[in-house]
Design an enzyme around this catalytic site. Structure first.
Site, mmCIF file in Angstrom:
data_model
loop_
_atom_site.group_PDB
_atom_site.id
_atom_site.type_symbol
_atom_site.label_atom_id
_atom_site.label_comp_id
_atom_site.label_asym_id
_atom_site.label_seq_id
_atom_site.Cartn_x
_atom_site.Cartn_y
_atom_site.Cartn_z
ATOM 1 N N SER A 183 0.803 -1.228 0.000
ATOM 2 C CA SER A 183 0.000 0.000 0.000
ATOM 3 C C SER A 183 0.834 1.276 0.000
ATOM 4 C CB SER A 183 -0.940 0.012 1.211
ATOM 5 O OG SER A 183 -0.197 -0.020 2.420
ATOM 6 N N GLY A 184 2.132 1.172 0.260
ATOM 7 C CA GLY A 184 2.993 2.349 0.246
ATOM 8 C C GLY A 184 3.392 2.748 -1.160
ATOM 9 N N TYR A 185 4.149 3.826 -1.267
ATOM 10 C CA TYR A 185 4.546 4.309 -2.594
ATOM 11 C C TYR A 185 5.453 3.313 -3.318
ATOM 12 C CZ TYR A 185 2.649 8.871 -1.295
ATOM 13 O OH TYR A 185 1.819 9.894 -0.910
ATOM 14 N N ILE A 186 6.450 2.779 -2.632
ATOM 15 C CA ILE A 186 7.325 1.801 -3.284
ATOM 16 C C ILE A 186 6.565 0.511 -3.544
ATOM 17 C CG2 ILE A 186 9.298 0.277 -2.859
ATOM 18 C CD1 ILE A 186 10.840 2.638 -1.860
ATOM 19 N N CYS A 234 17.493 4.633 -1.039
ATOM 20 C CA CYS A 234 17.564 5.537 -2.196
ATOM 21 C C CYS A 234 18.754 6.493 -2.086
ATOM 22 C CB CYS A 234 16.255 6.305 -2.352
ATOM 23 S SG CYS A 234 15.705 7.208 -0.881
ATOM 24 N N ASN A 272 13.792 8.219 -6.847
ATOM 25 C CA ASN A 272 13.917 7.498 -5.577
ATOM 26 C C ASN A 272 12.987 6.301 -5.465
ATOM 27 O OD1 ASN A 272 12.061 9.934 -5.377
ATOM 28 N ND2 ASN A 272 11.425 8.826 -3.546
#
EC number: 1.2.1.103
Length: 330
Positions: free
Chosen positions: A10-13, A142, A297
């Protein structure tokens, strides 16, 4: 087909991992997990993935050849034993990137120190052979990715380096905090970590150079620029010769333009891609080198590098599923 599961999607990455894996010609996504969003369709959390027929689950009983752990720092070490031996694992957190002594210095006590040495540091440009044989890979941070790849060719020229990092808001993850809301984050150039940044440990481990980070939040959603300074008395040609160690690397672009807006790396020109752009300037009068490295990133600094590692681990062409240029303009 490689069966892949993303734990903590569910996170960006995590969302970028799902996006990249969904387009990968050799991958079938068998599970994406989230405690908070279990049962919901993926596009309810990642609206760019509307049309992708996947739902979040909170069940770890899935069939997978590779498991991506896209969970917060400190969580992987708590849950990893549930997955050991069942699949290859690529951990996106900091839990297994660095040796026990460095981990305790920068992060505190480690709950599973006996597992650290079983992980391979997943920076393909430096550890391709080890990654190919690995069952467990720790994906680099990153800031560490940009700094290590920028500094590594010159590691024999200096024992210390100053690193100025400009980072975007997505680097902070998706969890809510006052510093990330729009009125506080917009239009900033904010120092948020002037010294002792945790990613310094990864740089020290990989290059043996003491890198002193100062990190600034800037008004970008994604992208990262590292400017690395060190003292050097020599000639510019030798610096270029050292940087050319990357000339055959599929995702390293050496920037040597002598004029124009694009004469130095800029994260604007790598967004959405797995490329890292690296260039340098040499101030011979003051014996000072400045190395510039730019990445997205979330891709080369996260999900893209993880897919690159997966390709190597499964004997695929390294660029599979990552063969696209950055989006522009952004």
């Amino acid at each position: 087909m490689i069966k892949a599961a993303v734990v903590g999607a569910s996170g960006y990455i995590g969302g970028e991992l799902v996006r990249l894996l969904a387009m990968h010609p050799e991958v079938e996504i068998t599970a994406i997990t989230s405690r908070q969003y279990a049962g919901k369709k993926v596009h309810k959390v990642h609206p760019n993935l509307r049309g992708l027929d996947l739902r979040f689950t909170n069940d770890y009983n899935f069939d997978a050849d590779v498991i991506f752990l896209a969970v917060p720092h400190g969580t992987s070490m708590k849950i990893i034993e549930e997955f050991l031996g069942s699949a290859k694992i690529i951990d996106m957190s900091a839990d297994f990137r660095i040796k026990k002594e460095l981990y305790e210095k920068y992060y505190g006590p480690h709950e599973k120190p006996e597992l650290i040495d079983r992980f391979t540091y997943g920076l393909p440009e430096l550890h391709r052979k080890e990654i190919k044989k690995a069952e467990l890979v720790a994906n680099p941070g990153c800031n560490a990715t940009a700094t290590i790849l920028g500094l590594y060719p010159f590691k024999d020229l200096t024992q210390e380096a100053i690193v100025d990092l400009k980072v975007s808001s997505s680097a902070g993850g998706r969890r809510e905090n006052i510093a990330s809301i729009h009125p506080e984050r917009s239009n900033v150039v904010r120092v948020y970590k002037p010294y002792h940044h945790r990613h310094e440990a990864e740089v020290l481990q990989e290059t043996r150079v003491k890198a002193m980070f100062t990190v600034h939040s800037v008004d970008l959603v994604r992208g990262l620029l590292a400017t690395i300074y060190f003292r050097y008395e020599g000639n510019e040609r030798e610096l270029l010769r050292k940087l050319l160690m990357y000339k055959d690397e599929p995702f390293v672009r050496i920037v040597t333009d002598k004029g124009g807006l694009q004469r130095y790396p800029d994260p604007k020109y790598v967004i959405g891609s797995n490329f890292i752009d690296i260039g340098f300037a040499y101030d011979s009068e003051n014996s000072r080198v400045m190395v510039f490295s730019a990445i997205d990133n979330l891709i080369k600094g996260g999900a893209g590098q993880a897919v690159q590692n997966m390709n190597i681990m499964f004997g695929l062409k390294e660029t599979t599923g990552l063969e696209y240029y950055p989006v522009y303009p952004v």
